[in-house]
Design an enzyme around this catalytic site. Structure first.
Site, mmCIF file in Angstrom:
data_model
loop_
_atom_site.group_PDB
_atom_site.id
_atom_site.type_symbol
_atom_site.label_atom_id
_atom_site.label_comp_id
_atom_site.label_asym_id
_atom_site.label_seq_id
_atom_site.Cartn_x
_atom_site.Cartn_y
_atom_site.Cartn_z
ATOM 1 C CG ASP A 86 -1.970 1.099 1.170
ATOM 2 O OD1 ASP A 86 -2.283 1.566 0.062
ATOM 3 O OD2 ASP A 86 -2.442 1.500 2.249
ATOM 4 C CD GLU A 130 -0.126 -5.198 7.385
ATOM 5 O OE1 GLU A 130 -0.498 -5.140 6.189
ATOM 6 O OE2 GLU A 130 -0.593 -4.459 8.262
ATOM 7 C CG ASN A 167 1.357 -3.649 11.250
ATOM 8 O OD1 ASN A 167 2.109 -3.255 12.140
ATOM 9 N ND2 ASN A 167 1.798 -3.918 10.030
ATOM 10 C CE1 TYR A 205 -3.931 1.387 10.513
ATOM 11 C CE2 TYR A 205 -3.349 -0.870 9.991
ATOM 12 C CZ TYR A 205 -3.018 0.464 10.041
ATOM 13 O OH TYR A 205 -1.780 0.882 9.628
ATOM 14 C CD GLU A 214 1.362 -0.716 9.380
ATOM 15 O OE1 GLU A 214 0.154 -0.664 9.005
ATOM 16 O OE2 GLU A 214 2.283 -1.140 8.654
#
Length: 587
Positions: free
Chosen positions: A160, A408, A461, A463, A499
């Site tokens: 990304d 990841e 990571n 979110y 993250e």
């Protein structure tokens, strides 16, 4: 590979500036055989994609060509002459006049060639460098290409961030004596208050070394290509309080110094004990960012002004660390971190080893990621070479405290352990002094991840509140804490949140914490911080991201990824002050 330097026995010429430039379609079949016929000039260092107002150049897939004339200093008679390329993204070929002198695959580590027999001191030669930006299933990072109905090639990849390409770092011409220092390795330790510097020098003759303090006084010296230097009452390299000694390695023939190479040395130790990471025996808590080498127009081109400004902004926030997401950064960045006591998690370019995601989102793919139909032995060998080159380049930096070998990956899939176990072993074989880590994707939970036990530190990571529990921070807080306690209970290893964050449009506000507002980004960070403070195994927080950055085109990205706490031109969002208050205790 030692960085070129000016020394009493070496000289260095920087070849940065404007080079002739052409795409492969315009350069002819063998552009290295003559003067490149083009009206275009490209700056070095810089990615070429955004320099020209031309979609065909920005979206080009394949080779491009850089060329310039180089004059060898006339005083280099009797010396070895080398050309060094700090990085060519992602494959490079170097020609001196019509001769191929170097080839390299890997976009973020240096390579060089000895061109002594092809050039003359005082004379000129034509230097041509080809750079290929194509990513394949056996490159690191991986990717693949397709062809459109009208015959254009398109590069697809799963990471990304934008696939900037070209000569993003410096090019050098330098001299070394016929017999020279070819490599230096230092490992530091402590014996009470005495600093211990183990060294090994690769050279073709007798070697002697001296260790100087910051004032230039000799504090230890020894003869021999390997050995141990002891420094009573040593001053240590500490986070936020760097102290550097200077190791001078000299090659001696018939009583005369024929080569001299100097290396900054920070005396410090790093170890993992239980759920703590210790630097000089003291627990360290990571406060900082995931970053990118990314600025407008330059792309990934190294820029010292931006570098210094970024470090000062991190200091303004109270950060003490960063991760080189998701590739090795320019060596100048690590040099700066060494001098200023900034702690670094150093990462390879192994991002995108996961068919289930692409560009930060689920792809719906059901194919296995690892194996001969996905990323198999050839990919793993390219990955191993990336690890070798990273450690060879960065092994002597005191700022580097961990090796991160992948970002990841599909570590929840069958085949992941067979792929990664040899790479972890290789990393420890190359450097047994630093912990090894990886960054874990949310799909691989503490119950389903198959590789976490292989590593010393687990980086996560996450979110919650953005991709999961979208907009619901109460649920995000509960789910995040439950997961962190699950990792803590199962593995008993240190956890670093490498993250966490939310996309944010600068200047967008709401009375309620609505998605994409600065208010929501701030509230999300504060939610995570409450959880971190409640989970003892958490030893660090690195926000994603330091600054907004460019990505591939996508309907869920508006001119790139907007998770930065600074805009792409480094203006602070409200979240930057949230971090400053937490990390520095200042508004």
């Amino acid at each position: 590979m030692l960085r070129p330097q000016n020394s009493p026995t070496r000289e260095l010429v920087n070849l940065d500036g404007l080079w002739r430039f052409a795409l492969d379609d315009d350069a002819g079949p063998e552009p290295w055989t003559g003067v490149l016929r083009t009206d275009l000039e490209a700056p070095v260092p810089a990615s070429y994609n955004d320099v020209f107002a031309d979609d065909a150049i920005r979206d080009h897939v394949g080779w491009v060509w850089y060329q310039r004339t180089v004059r060898v200093p006339r005083g280099w008679a009797g010396e070895r002459v080398r050309v060094r390329i700090d990085a060519a993204t992602h494959e490079g070929r170097v020609y001196v006049d019509g001769s191929l002198v170097a080839e390299h695959v890997g976009g973020y580590t240096p390579f060089e060639a000895d061109v002594t027999d092809l050039v003359e001191p005082g004379g000129e030669f034509r230097l041509t460098i080809g750079v290929n930006n194509e990513l394949t299933p056996t490159t690191i990072p991986p990717g693949f290409t397709t062809t459109t109905d009208d015959g254009r090639r398109k590069q697809l990849y799963r990471h990304d961030f934008y696939n900037y390409a070209g000569l993003a770092r410096s090019v050098w011409l330098y001299s070394v004596p016929a017999v020279s220092v070819e490599d230096v390795t230092v490992v530091t330790g402590l014996d009470g208050t005495t600093g211990v510097v183990e060294y090994e020098v690769a050279a073709g003759a007798a070697v002697r070394v001296r260790l100087l303090d910051a004032e230039g006084a000799t504090v230890a010296e020894r003869e021999g290509a390997s050995g141990e230097l002891r420094v009573p009452d040593a001053r240590l390299w500490r986070p936020g309080a760097a102290y550097l000694y200077e190791l001078v390695a000299e090659v001696v023939e018939d009583g005369s110094v024929v080569d001299s190479y100097s290396l900054p040395v920070g005396i410090r130790t790093v170890e993992v004990r239980g759920t703590e990471l210790l630097i000089n025996g003291e627990p360290f808590y990571f406060k900082g960012f995931g970053k990118h080498e990314d600025t407008a127009v330059r792309g990934k081109g190294h820029d010292p002004a931006y570098m210094v400004h970024d470090f000062r902004l991190m200091d303004w926030c109270g950060a003490n660390s960063f991760r080189t997401s998701h590739y090795p950064y320019a060596e100048e960045v690590l040099d700066y971190a060494d001098r200023h006591g900034i702690v670094v998690i150093d990462e390879t370019a192994a991002v995108g080893l996961n068919l289930a995601i692409g560009g930060g989102m689920r792809t719906g793919a059901v194919e296995r990621t690892f194996g001969e139909d996905g990323f198999g032995k050839a990919t793993r060998e390219a990955h191993a070479q990336a690890i070798r080159e990273l450690i060879k380049r960065d092994k002597n930096h005191p700022s580097v405290v961990m090796w991160c070998i992948t970002n990841e990956p599909a570590s929840f899939e069958d085949g992941a352990r067979d792929y990664f176990a040899p790479l972890v072993d290789l990393t420890r074989e190359l450097d047994a002094t630093r912990p090894v880590t990886y960054t874990n994707l949310v799909f691989a939970t503490f119950e389903t991840d198959t590789i976490a036990d292989l590593f010393d530190v687990i980086c996560l990571n996450r979110y919650y509140g953005w991709y999961n529990d979208t907009g619901d921070l109460a649920s995000a807080e509960a789910h995040l804490e439950a997961e962190l306690r699950g990792w803590e209970a199962r593995f008993g290893k240190p956890l670093v949140m490498t993250e966490y964050g939310a996309d944010t449009l600068a200047g967008l506000h709401s009375v309620n914490a609505q998605l994409w507002t600065e208010d929501f980004q701030s509230a999300l960070l504060e939610t995570y911080h409450r959880v971190f403070d409640r989970v003892p195994a958490v030893i660090g927080e690195q926000v994603w991201n330091f600054a907004d950055f460019q990505t591939m085109a996508g309907v869920f990205r508006v001119d790139g990824n907007k998770k930065g706490v600074f805009t792409r031109d480094r203006r602070p969002k409200a979240a930057a002050r949230v971090l400053r208050k937490r990390w520095r205790g200042e508004d």
